[in-house]
Design an enzyme around this catalytic site. Structure first.
Site, PDB file in Angstrom:
ATOM      1  N   LYS A 138       5.550  15.810  26.731  1.00 24.00           N
ATOM      2  CA  LYS A 138       5.975  15.548  28.105  1.00 24.00           C
ATOM      3  C   LYS A 138       4.794  15.626  29.066  1.00 24.00           C
ATOM      4  O   LYS A 138       4.875  15.165  30.197  1.00 24.00           O
ATOM      5  CB  LYS A 138       7.053  16.553  28.519  1.00 24.00           C
ATOM      6  CG  LYS A 138       8.385  16.340  27.825  1.00 24.00           C
ATOM      7  CD  LYS A 138       9.440  17.294  28.345  1.00 24.00           C
ATOM      8  CE  LYS A 138      10.765  17.087  27.650  1.00 24.00           C
ATOM      9  NZ  LYS A 138      11.819  17.985  28.149  1.00 24.00           N
ATOM     10  N   ARG A 139       3.701  16.223  28.602  1.00 25.67           N
ATOM     11  CA  ARG A 139       2.527  16.324  29.469  1.00 25.67           C
ATOM     12  C   ARG A 139       1.720  15.034  29.474  1.00 25.67           C
ATOM     13  O   ARG A 139       0.840  14.847  30.291  1.00 25.67           O
ATOM     14  CB  ARG A 139       1.630  17.489  29.016  1.00 25.67           C
ATOM     15  CG  ARG A 139       2.277  18.856  29.205  1.00 25.67           C
ATOM     16  CD  ARG A 139       1.302  19.975  28.832  1.00 25.67           C
ATOM     17  NE  ARG A 139       1.887  21.286  29.066  1.00 25.67           N
ATOM     18  CZ  ARG A 139       2.612  21.950  28.194  1.00 25.67           C
ATOM     19  NH1 ARG A 139       2.862  21.409  27.025  1.00 25.67           N
ATOM     20  NH2 ARG A 139       3.095  23.140  28.471  1.00 25.67           N
TER      21      ARG A 139
END
Length: 505
Positions: free
Chosen positions: A277-278
């Site tokens: 998700k980063r």
């Protein structure tokens, strides 16, 4: 004396549930994200497959916001999520702003409903009040890790007597409510993975259903809401597959019939590594801002995840939502991780641009968008941005670029503005003759120009590569790029002549 929040909330009025029997006549599915930030690619895939399943079965697609963990809630994320779904062409039938008898569809607005149902489990002996402190739970975890055992709750409060429970409540000791796990292997037929069997009690202690602040945990609210909203099929990420066996025990404690479950495989990078998700390329918002069209992204997801009859070697074709819904088959979804191929996304976007150009209304919108981008990129320069020129460039560009934004890059800037670094060492007389020759041409297409320029170089005793190099510099200021005849055809006769005349004045 401090009164436990949960104790106060347990006394609630009865609410009327929606008509489950009437609703379940049609398939009902839901997308239930947490408002913890942006919508990422995995979430969009889950929403899309639920939507297509509902659409293919003449069913109902529900959006439910699971915000029971208030500490992780991000302000504005619900609106952003709904906007992303609308952008992708995913429309929900029931949900925030579209409430029906099964609402509300935001879990923090459904607390009385959860209180009713937790009271039912307490009454039938399937749940109990737990007064263990966080400190004690931490000690249990540390001891388990030190002893190389699986960290889990030891179910201590399950054996408390009625008097002990009353004394602790009267003393104002906070408590949560836990579910009594039974030591039995739960089995279910996963619509994607097939038969699944798991004994959750082997690896977990009794799970918390209701926290001391009066908010339910995901597992409890999820089961209650899916039942009350008459959900018939649950399609969600494979990370929830093991939790499903826990959910089945909760359904059993209520005496409810569970929905059918299907778990979507992981989405991974091309090399098999897990998406993070980063990463900046997993947000739906990032794809939007980078010039990816919604239908291109939707098709990209379906090409990566299965569920459709894609014929090997048939090439990529952009399909509408209606086409995708008609072709969707849940038994075609692969249980293997879905590998993303960035090149495939670019191809999908190129094909979507091509598709839009074939639609009169969409073509006008593309032209307007490109014109706006050109004006923003080159605000001071004199520009060639007529509607006819823009449309001609767009049709040409479908074989060269995958994003409209690319057409305003330095590589293609010559299409819109005069070159700022025109050559000074050129044969003026030669260019004057060339202007005369070009002016007499009735055709100005690429192949015709190429032949005439070669004839011109031969009859004027100038090497063809030298002439092309000079013309490329005069027309675009570039050292490389599209062929010269291709450039001239795109610029058009008038613009090409004007640029050559500009350097000899």
């Amino acid at each position: 004396m401090r009164l436990n929040i949960l104790n106060r909330l347990l006394v609630v009025p009865t609410r009327k549930a929606c008509n489950i029997r009437g609703l379940a006549e049609r398939p009902r599915v839901r997308f239930a994200p947490s408002p913890t930030g942006y919508l990422h690619l995995g979430g969009l895939r889950t929403a899309l497959y639920n939507y297509l399943f509902a659409k293919s079965q003449n069913g109902v697609f529900i959006l439910r916001i699971e915000d029971t963990d208030q500490t992780r809630k991000v302000e504005g994320s619900v609106d952003a999520l709904i906007n992303d779904l609308e952008w992708a062409g995913i429309e929900y039938h029931e949900g925030p702003g579209k409430n029906t008898e099964c609402g509300p569809y935001i879990q923090s607005e459904r607390l009385p409903i959860y209180q009713e149902h937790i009271a039912e489990l307490l009454k039938n002996g399937s749940a109990y009040k737990c007064f263990c402190t966080e400190r004690r739970l931490n000690v249990l975890r540390r001891d388990a890790v030190k002893s190389q055992r699986i960290p889990k709750y030891d179910n201590k409060c399950r054996s408390l007597s009625e008097q002990e429970i009353k004394d602790k409540i009267n003393a104002g000791i906070p408590y949560c409510i836990r579910f009594k796990l039974t030591s039995e292997c739960q089995t279910f037929e996963d619509m994607i993975f097939g038969g699944i069997a798991y004994d959750v009690s082997m690896n977990e202690g009794d799970p918390v259903l209701m926290k001391s602040d009066g908010f339910p945990t995901y597992h409890f609210a999820n089961v209650v809401d899916d039942h009350l909203m008459a959900i018939t099929h649950v399609l969600r990420g494979v990370e929830w597959q093991i939790s499903t066996t826990k959910h089945l025990l909760i359904y059993k404690a209520f005496g409810w019939t569970p929905p059918r479950f299907g778990h979507l495989p992981l989405i991974v990078n091309a090399d098999g590594t897990k998406l993070s998700k980063r990463q900046s390329d997993v947000k739906v918002e990032d794809y939007k801002t980078k010039g990816i069209y919604s239908l291109a992204l939707v098709n990209y997801i379906t090409l990566s995840g299965g569920g459709f009859d894609h014929v090997p070697g048939a090439g990529v074709r952009i399909k509408s939502m209606e086409d995708l819904a008609q072709e969707f088959q849940i038994d075609r979804i692969s249980s293997r991780p879905s590998r993303l191929n960035p090149d495939l996304l670019e191809e999908c976007n190129r094909l979507e641009i091509k598709r839009q150009l074939q639609d009169e209304q969409l073509s006008k919108q593309l032209s307007s968008k490109l014109e706006k981008l050109i004006v923003e990129k080159y605000p001071e320069q004199n520009k060639n941005v007529t509607e006819e020129h823009i449309k001609s460039v767009l049709n040409w560009a479908t074989a060269r670029v995958t994003r409209i934004e690319d057409l305003t890059s330095s590589e293609f800037g010559f299409l819109w503005i005069l070159p700022s670094n025109a050559p000074t060492n050129f044969d003026r007389d030669l260019l004057i003759k060339l202007i005369e020759s070009l002016g007499e041409m009735e055709r100005f297409d690429q192949e015709y120009l190429k032949d005439r320029l070669r004839e011109f170089s031969s009859s004027n005793n100038v090497k063809f590569p030298v002439l092309m190099k000079t013309l490329r510099s005069v027309l675009s200021g570039l050292k490389e790029g599209p062929g010269v005849a291709e450039m001239m055809s795109l610029l058009g006769k008038a613009q090409s002549l004007d640029r050559i005349k500009a350097v000899i004045r």
